[in-house]
Write a protein that holds these residues in place. Structure first.
Motif, PDB file in Angstrom:
ATOM      1  N   PHE A  44       0.847  -1.189   0.000  1.00  0.00           N
ATOM      2  CA  PHE A  44       0.000   0.000   0.000  1.00  0.00           C
ATOM      3  C   PHE A  44       0.887   1.246   0.000  1.00  0.00           C
ATOM      4  CE2 PHE A  44      -3.176  -2.920   1.978  1.00  0.00           C
ATOM      5  CZ  PHE A  44      -4.161  -2.763   1.008  1.00  0.00           C
ATOM      6  N   PRO A  45       0.422   2.343  -0.569  1.00  0.00           N
ATOM      7  CA  PRO A  45       1.221   3.576  -0.565  1.00  0.00           C
ATOM      8  C   PRO A  45       1.492   4.027   0.875  1.00  0.00           C
ATOM      9  CG  PRO A  45      -0.688   3.787  -2.012  1.00  0.00           C
ATOM     10  CD  PRO A  45      -0.871   2.519  -1.245  1.00  0.00           C
ATOM     11  N   PRO A  46       2.582   4.748   1.111  1.00  0.00           N
ATOM     12  CA  PRO A  46       2.874   5.230   2.467  1.00  0.00           C
ATOM     13  C   PRO A  46       1.795   6.196   2.947  1.00  0.00           C
ATOM     14  CG  PRO A  46       4.322   6.259   0.843  1.00  0.00           C
ATOM     15  CD  PRO A  46       3.596   5.168   0.126  1.00  0.00           C
ATOM     16  N   ALA A  47       1.632   6.243   4.265  1.00  0.00           N
ATOM     17  CA  ALA A  47       0.631   7.137   4.853  1.00  0.00           C
ATOM     18  C   ALA A  47       0.951   8.592   4.511  1.00  0.00           C
ATOM     19  CB  ALA A  47       0.599   6.948   6.367  1.00  0.00           C
ATOM     20  N   LYS A  48      -0.087   9.387   4.350  1.00  0.00           N
ATOM     21  CA  LYS A  48       0.100  10.803   4.042  1.00  0.00           C
ATOM     22  C   LYS A  48       0.391  11.584   5.323  1.00  0.00           C
ATOM     23  CE  LYS A  48      -3.080  10.632   0.111  1.00  0.00           C
ATOM     24  NZ  LYS A  48      -4.363  11.098  -0.455  1.00  0.00           N
ATOM     25  N   GLU A  49       1.480  12.310   5.281  1.00  0.00           N
ATOM     26  CA  GLU A  49       1.863  13.107   6.444  1.00  0.00           C
ATOM     27  C   GLU A  49       0.753  14.079   6.831  1.00  0.00           C
ATOM     28  OE1 GLU A  49       4.540  13.108   8.444  1.00  0.00           O
ATOM     29  OE2 GLU A  49       5.326  11.329   7.422  1.00  0.00           O
ATOM     30  N   SER A  50       0.048  14.597   5.837  1.00  0.00           N
ATOM     31  CA  SER A  50      -1.001  15.605   6.084  1.00  0.00           C
ATOM     32  C   SER A  50      -2.175  15.054   6.885  1.00  0.00           C
ATOM     33  CB  SER A  50      -1.505  16.186   4.764  1.00  0.00           C
ATOM     34  OG  SER A  50      -2.073  15.140   3.976  1.00  0.00           O
TER      35      SER A  50
ATOM     36  N   LYS B  22      -1.812  12.834   9.483  1.00  0.00           N
ATOM     37  CA  LYS B  22      -1.407  12.453  10.837  1.00  0.00           C
ATOM     38  C   LYS B  22      -2.053  13.397  11.867  1.00  0.00           C
ATOM     39  CE  LYS B  22       2.938  10.065   9.990  1.00  0.00           C
ATOM     40  NZ  LYS B  22       4.384   9.985  10.265  1.00  0.00           N
ATOM     41  N   GLY B  23      -2.717  12.786  12.820  1.00  0.00           N
ATOM     42  CA  GLY B  23      -3.339  13.569  13.883  1.00  0.00           C
ATOM     43  C   GLY B  23      -4.684  14.155  13.535  1.00  0.00           C
TER      44      GLY B  23
END
Length: 290
Positions: A277-283, A285-286
């Motif tokens: 799966f593609p890496p998690a989007k930093e935007s 987070k939280g």
């Protein structure tokens, strides 16, 4: 070597491998023996687990894994897969698609049936209509028949000669090389049935009114030219099996075996692609959804 050891080695049955059914790679600089399609027994069941029920259970288990891998392929939207299915009439191309992909989410799957070219398609080069159907990024495309029809029917009907066949083989290798270089994993399967098995399946279509829609009188005409089609297939397969687009001969008299073998091949192929799966989007987070 002692006799006992020799006998022991002879008694050990070699476990079949998928690559045992892969056609030798074409080498333009090397004169290879013509590919012998008759060397493969269409009634063989090397990947069967011994019963139809066991084979269906194995197919369901593989289907769940293919579903997971196809979801990753679709989410990643970077790589592509193309499965080419070819075979004589009644060899089971439609049945293969239904059975092997039964448990795979249709999202990201596309089945392309190739019939006789339209007037517009025939006015272009023979690969024009095919290239337009190549898989997009993240897509798994299945060609039910394919560009290989253009070196089968025209050859048997003597609409093209040997020189034109050789030119088309070269164009096919180049076309598939382009697909591979662009991130497409190409797998080609010839569904290999016997003439007797085809006779039984054609007769079943005639005897069952609900299957009349699948029967065409032209199927009987093509059957009369069985040997010519087998030769055309053998030549085309031998001239276009490459490292980047290999051909596999699938013994297909048994439908359940055919399905399991192709599923096993696709499972290995997609596992080798190292899909994630593609890496998690930093935007994200939280982020809290209110």
């Amino acid at each position: 070597m002692a006799k006992g050891k020799t006998k022991g080695k002879r008694d050990m049955a070699k476990k079949p491998e998928l690559d045992d059914f892969r056609v030798p790679f074409f080498d333009a600089g090397k004169k290879l023996k013509p590919f012998d399609l008759s060397a493969v027994d269409p009634s063989a069941k090397p990947f069967s687990l011994g019963s139809k029920d066991a084979d269906r259970e194995r197919l369901a288990a593989i289907g769940a894994q293919l579903d997971d891998l196809q979801e990753k392929l679709h989410a990643q939207r970077r790589q592509r897969v193309l499965l080419v299915l070819q075979g004589m009439d009644t060899s089971g191309k439609d049945g293969t698609v239904r059975a092997v992909f039964h448990d795979v989410d249709p999202l990201g799957l596309r089945i392309v049936p190739f019939r006789a070219p339209s007037e517009r398609e025939a006015a272009h080069d023979f690969l024009w209509r095919v290239h337009a159907q190549a898989p997009m990024a993240g897509e798994f495309a299945i060609f039910n028949r394919s560009h290989y029809e253009d070196v089968l029917v025209p050859r048997v009907l003597k609409q093209i000669d040997g020189d034109e066949c050789e030119r088309r083989y070269r164009h096919m290798r180049d076309f598939e090389s382009l697909l591979a270089d662009s991130g497409t994993t190409v797998v080609k399967c010839f569904l290999h049935i016997s003439k007797e098995e085809q006779r039984e399946r054609l007769q079943a279509r005639i005897d069952d009114p609900t299957k009349h829609w699948k029967f065409d009188v032209s199927d009987l005409e093509a059957r009369k030219q069985w040997d010519a089609y087998q030769d055309a297939y053998a030549d085309a397969i031998g001239a276009t099996s490459t490292e980047y687009a290999p051909w596999y001969i699938i013994p297909a008299d048994s439908k359940t075996h055919r399905n399991v073998m192709i599923a096993e091949l696709l499972l290995r192929t997609m596992q080798d692609m190292k899909l994630e799966f593609p890496p998690a989007k930093e935007s994200l987070k939280g982020v809290k959804v209110e």
